[in-house]
Design a protein around this motif. Structure first.
Motif, PDB file in Angstrom:
ATOM      1  N   LYS A 340      26.538  10.405   9.457  1.00 13.09           N
ATOM      2  CA  LYS A 340      27.097  10.922   8.211  1.00 13.09           C
ATOM      3  C   LYS A 340      25.996  11.156   7.177  1.00 13.09           C
ATOM      4  CE  LYS A 340      30.071   9.591   4.318  1.00 13.09           C
ATOM      5  NZ  LYS A 340      31.006   8.572   3.779  1.00 13.09           N
ATOM      6  N   TRP A 580      33.561  13.942   3.287  1.00 17.22           N
ATOM      7  CA  TRP A 580      32.223  13.475   2.924  1.00 17.22           C
ATOM      8  C   TRP A 580      31.713  14.052   1.609  1.00 17.22           C
ATOM      9  CZ3 TRP A 580      30.028  14.566   8.503  1.00 17.22           C
ATOM     10  CH2 TRP A 580      30.535  13.600   9.380  1.00 17.22           C
ATOM     11  N   GLY A 581      32.350  15.114   1.121  1.00 19.25           N
ATOM     12  CA  GLY A 581      31.924  15.707  -0.140  1.00 19.25           C
ATOM     13  C   GLY A 581      30.698  16.585  -0.040  1.00 19.25           C
ATOM     14  N   CYS A 686      24.466   3.199   3.218  1.00 15.77           N
ATOM     15  CA  CYS A 686      25.295   3.541   2.061  1.00 15.77           C
ATOM     16  C   CYS A 686      24.424   3.817   0.835  1.00 15.77           C
ATOM     17  CB  CYS A 686      26.278   2.419   1.778  1.00 15.77           C
ATOM     18  SG  CYS A 686      27.310   2.693   0.329  1.00 15.77           S
ATOM     19  N   ASN A 690      23.884   7.402  -1.110  1.00 16.86           N
ATOM     20  CA  ASN A 690      24.064   7.595  -2.549  1.00 16.86           C
ATOM     21  C   ASN A 690      22.841   8.250  -3.177  1.00 16.86           C
ATOM     22  OD1 ASN A 690      25.894   4.461  -2.962  1.00 16.86           O
ATOM     23  ND2 ASN A 690      26.613   6.484  -2.399  1.00 16.86           N
ATOM     24  N   LYS A 695      28.807  10.459  -2.364  1.00 12.46           N
ATOM     25  CA  LYS A 695      29.602   9.625  -3.245  1.00 12.46           C
ATOM     26  C   LYS A 695      30.251   8.489  -2.473  1.00 12.46           C
ATOM     27  CE  LYS A 695      28.791  12.525  -6.593  1.00 12.46           C
ATOM     28  NZ  LYS A 695      27.829  12.166  -7.659  1.00 12.46           N
ATOM     29  N   GLY A 696      30.608   7.426  -3.196  1.00 13.64           N
ATOM     30  CA  GLY A 696      31.350   6.339  -2.596  1.00 13.64           C
ATOM     31  C   GLY A 696      30.472   5.206  -2.105  1.00 13.64           C
ATOM     32  N   SER A 697      31.119   4.076  -1.834  1.00 14.33           N
ATOM     33  CA  SER A 697      30.402   2.906  -1.334  1.00 14.33           C
ATOM     34  C   SER A 697      31.357   2.079  -0.486  1.00 14.33           C
ATOM     35  CB  SER A 697      29.861   2.063  -2.498  1.00 14.33           C
ATOM     36  OG  SER A 697      30.940   1.599  -3.310  1.00 14.33           O
ATOM     37  N   TYR A 698      30.811   1.066   0.164  1.00  9.31           N
ATOM     38  CA  TYR A 698      31.588   0.189   1.033  1.00  9.31           C
ATOM     39  C   TYR A 698      31.314  -1.242   0.633  1.00  9.31           C
ATOM     40  CZ  TYR A 698      31.263   4.517   3.753  1.00  9.31           C
ATOM     41  OH  TYR A 698      31.280   5.824   4.148  1.00  9.31           O
ATOM     42  N   GLU A 703      35.428  -1.724   5.739  1.00 16.52           N
ATOM     43  CA  GLU A 703      35.737  -0.480   5.038  1.00 16.52           C
ATOM     44  C   GLU A 703      35.118   0.723   5.749  1.00 16.52           C
ATOM     45  OE1 GLU A 703      34.925  -0.607   0.873  1.00 16.52           O
ATOM     46  OE2 GLU A 703      36.299  -2.269   0.509  1.00 16.52           O
ATOM     47  N   GLU A 707      37.264   3.958   7.389  1.00 15.51           N
ATOM     48  CA  GLU A 707      36.955   5.387   7.245  1.00 15.51           C
ATOM     49  C   GLU A 707      36.876   6.063   8.613  1.00 15.51           C
ATOM     50  OE1 GLU A 707      33.142   8.023   5.829  1.00 15.51           O
ATOM     51  OE2 GLU A 707      33.918   6.550   4.398  1.00 15.51           O
TER      52      GLU A 707
END
Length: 752
Positions: A340, A580-581, A686, A690, A695-698, A703, A707
């Motif tokens: 990813k 995933w943006g 992660c 960033n 974007k986003g975190s775990y 988590e 996903e």
């Protein structure tokens, strides 16, 4: 099995026909002492501790060998039975040199536990003090026969489960002892170093040389150092053996096979011993190159350097100038995040696993036979090895790469009289055991398989006319001339495969490294011609390199597939881009085994604690690149050429899941704490994502798994439970509907 009723200690209980009295007692929570019984092994009644009284007779019977019968009435506890058991225990203590204070297994000894349970505080019989030789010739295992109670567990597991038969009894009377190969030192014997004998030994007669007193310290050190067992999965290969990791003082002191998972104690040398022998200098903080020197840095600086350099190279030279390679010994969650970050964060489709080519070769064969949209795993399951009546091992030596699979083969040969055929240019660890061992010339496997297929078509008929016509040129004489395999051997091979009812064809890297999907397709066609394929699978099993080789392919660590084994289509690319943006790059032809260092400028190599093949050669190629990131647990030639080195935990220091070769998702559970400064790989990825604009975190690895389950629904339940097979097929799927065809190897080689 039909139900029966029997009475135990005045209590009526239900049992199944075929159970032993001991099994019935254990099922109903009725305690009986044992020293020779072990689940999964034959019962011999050697220790005489599980004896019971049978109503209607004045004889005692060993419950482990006594069949449960309808109407049977027994007593498990009485004054006479207790006296008999105490006498037996006293004789065992007197017969050999059982001195608990100096025994490495004190505190974890079944004989010692029974002594406490029955109040053995003195011995009425004279001690015999036999002088029996200590054997410490083996790298990992010590044998101390003066502590042996002659229970036969080690002898039985070596024969019945490992299929080697190294251990047996020699001498008589007080001098009787367990001996490897009738007198050889263990280190010079046929021992395969699986350690099963050590796990089943009830005393200190067989113990681990390097960790024995660590275990002793754990049992004697109070609550803080008390031993605890962590149920996990072996990271050593793709078989997914279930383990119990024994931990004391935050250190792994022993690895056992997990009995609760249904295994009788079989692991291999790597799974039981070598995983604890970490070698090399541990990396505990990030390193960033300054000139010719790698210097310590903090995590923020290291990750910023990685993000800046990868981003700059992608902007200036195109994202295709960046590539990522991951070890398939990593967890599913880490592998998913790695692809990813590389795809959506860096924007490159150059992503591969170390053994990705092997999976692509097998996948291309399946798609060529069944169609391009088939995602299903169509190979055999590990359980099929314990039902096979014929093993054909081609291009593989499981005794070296997958010893637990080799144990299953040996069990089949010795105990079910299964036949074994080995096809390999080299002599392997199974050659001497084989009913037929053929050594074709290198590169002629396809011709040999077509020769076998021709014999099957002649015998059975029913093949398409075009295939039959092509195969007719593969006469025994033509095949013999091309392969070097005699016509008699070819005929024997064909007859054995035709006659088998449950054959399994096992292949390894000797086939896949030829990078020719047609070889796998030919094996698949052979099973169809013979009528051995089922609706869901071919009876073929490919031995993969690492714990999650299958998981890496399933979850997109491949330049040609998205997570879920999905081909790139606009709809699927948009679905992942939405999640995933960031846009999802096009597929590429990148190959971790053969990449051209002149074609890329930067590479991210995620190793973990894996020892990659041909590290020196890969390091030479990495040295030609402008920027290299290596994430590893230990310093190796690969880290020495890196521009940034990121620490990684070992297998015992992290949690997640693996997907084995049979599609089963199995849990890896953290057993010990990583050193200060070492972050979890999912957390590092992660943070890097960033920094690259994702974007986003775990909050935790669960988590990440959530996903994956959302984007790859086939994985959702397996990851939620940690133990389940992943299926990529619908109800109408049937491999037997394949169009039968095979390549013409003779025409290509000019061998006609």
């Amino acid at each position: 099995m039909s139900d029966i009723t029997m009475t135990i200690d005045g209590r009526e209980v239900r049992a199944k026909q075929g159970q032993t009295v001991l099994e019935v007692c254990q099922e109903h929570g009725i305690y009986l002492p044992t020293l020779c019984h072990w689940p999964g092994l034959s019962n011999v009644g050697a220790c005489r501790l599980c004896v019971v009284e049978v109503e209607g007779t004045n004889k005692l019977g060993t419950s482990c060998t006594m069949p449960a019968a309808d109407g049977l009435k027994i007593r498990t506890q009485s004054e006479a039975l207790t006296a008999r058991r105490k006498m037996t225990l006293e004789l065992l203590f007197a017969e050999r040199n059982h001195f608990c204070p100096v025994c490495p297994e004190s505190g974890a000894c079944e004989l010692q536990d029974l002594g406490y349970r029955y109040g053995i505080d003195s011995i009425r019989y004279p001690y015999l003090f036999p002088a029996l030789p200590l054997d410490v010739s083996h790298d990992h295992i010590a044998m101390e026969p003066s502590r042996c109670v002659l229970c036969q567990r080690c002898v039985r597991i070596c024969s019945e489960r490992v299929g080697v038969g190294t251990l047996d009894f020699r001498e008589r009377g007080i001098q009787q002892m367990v001996s490897p190969d009738m007198g050889l030192p263990l280190g010079e014997s046929s021992c395969v170093s699986c350690g099963a004998c050590m796990q089943v030994c009830p005393t200190g007669a067989i113990f681990a040389k390097k960790t024995a007193y660590l275990e002793r310290a754990a049992t004697a050190g109070g609550p803080q150092s008390a031993m605890r067992a962590v149920a996990s999965t072996c990271a050593g290969c793709s078989l997914g053996c279930r383990t119990l990791v024994q931990v004391s003082n935050d250190r792994v002191v022993r690895i056992d096979a997990d009995m609760e998972a249904g295994d009788a104690g079989v692991l291999c040398r790597k799974g039981r011993f070598l995983q604890m022998e970490f070698s090399g200098e541990r990396i505990t903080q990030p390193l960033v190159r300054e000139g010719d020197t790698l210097k310590p840095a903090d995590w923020d600086t290291a990750l910023a350097t990685v993000a800046d350099r990868l981003g700059k190279i992608a902007r200036e030279r195109g994202a295709g100038a960046v590539a990522g390679i991951a070890s398939p010994a990593l967890t599913n969650e880490v592998l998913y995040l790695f692809q990813k970050v590389m795809r959506a964060g860096v924007g490159t489709g150059n992503i591969d696993a170390v053994d990705g080519r092997d999976l692509r070769v097998s996948r291309a064969a399946t798609e060529g036979l069944l169609g391009p949209d088939v995602r299903a795993k169509v190979e055999a399951h590990l359980a099929d090895l314990d039902e096979a009546d014929l093993f054909v091992v081609i291009g593989a030596d499981p005794t070296k790469t997958h010893p637990v699979a080799a144990a299953a083969i040996r069990r089949g040969v010795y105990h079910r009289r299964a036949q074994l055929i080995v096809i390999n240019p080299r002599k392997t660890g199974l050659t001497d055991l084989a009913d037929l061992a053929v050594q074709p010339k290198r590169g002629t496997d396809g011709t040999l398989l077509n020769g076998v297929m021709r014999a099957l078509v002649e015998a059975k008929g029913g093949a398409p006319a075009a295939l039959t016509a092509m195969l007719m040129q593969y006469t025994p004489e033509a095949v013999a001339a091309e392969t070097g395999v005699s016509t008699d051997e070819l005929q024997q091979l064909a007859e054995a495969y035709t006659a088998a009812r449950h054959p399994v064809l096992i292949y390894g890297r000797g086939m896949t490294k030829q990078n020719d999907p047609r070889l796998i397709a030919t094996m698949q066609a052979l099973t169809l011609v013979a009528g051995h394929a089922t609706a869901t699978s071919f009876p073929i099993l490919g031995l993969r390199r690492s714990a999650s080789s299958t998981g890496a392919f399933d979850l997109g660590v491949d330049p040609t597939r998205l997570p879920g084994r999905l081909r790139f289509t606009p709809a699927e690319a948009n679905r992942f881009a939405s999640a995933w943006g960031k846009p999802v790059p096009e597929p590429t032809s990148f190959n971790a085994n053969e990449f051209d260092p002149k074609a890329i400028a930067a590479l991210y190599l995620l190793v973990g604690d894996d020892a990659l093949p041909q590290e020196e050669e890969m390091a030479e190629r990495l040295a030609e690149l402008d920027f290299v990131v290596v994430q590893a647990a230990y310093r190796t030639p690969l880290t020495e050429v890196a521009d940034v080195v990121l620490p990684a935990p070992t297998w015992a220091e992290q949690s997640g899941t693996f997907t084995g070769i049979d599609g089963e998702v199995r849990p890896l559970r953290q057993a010990v704490t990583p050193p200060d400064g070492v972050r979890m790989p999912w957390d590092v990825l992660c943070s890097l994502g960033n920094a690259l604009g994702l974007k986003g975190s775990y909050a935790n690895v669960a988590e990440v798994a959530h996903e994956i389950g959302r984007l790859v629904p086939e994985y959702a339940e397996a990851l939620a439970t940690g133990e389940r097979a992943v299926q990529f097929r619908d109800a109408s799927f049937d491999v037997r509907r394949s169009e039968l065809r095979a390549p013409d190897y003779l025409a290509e080689s000019g061998g006609r």
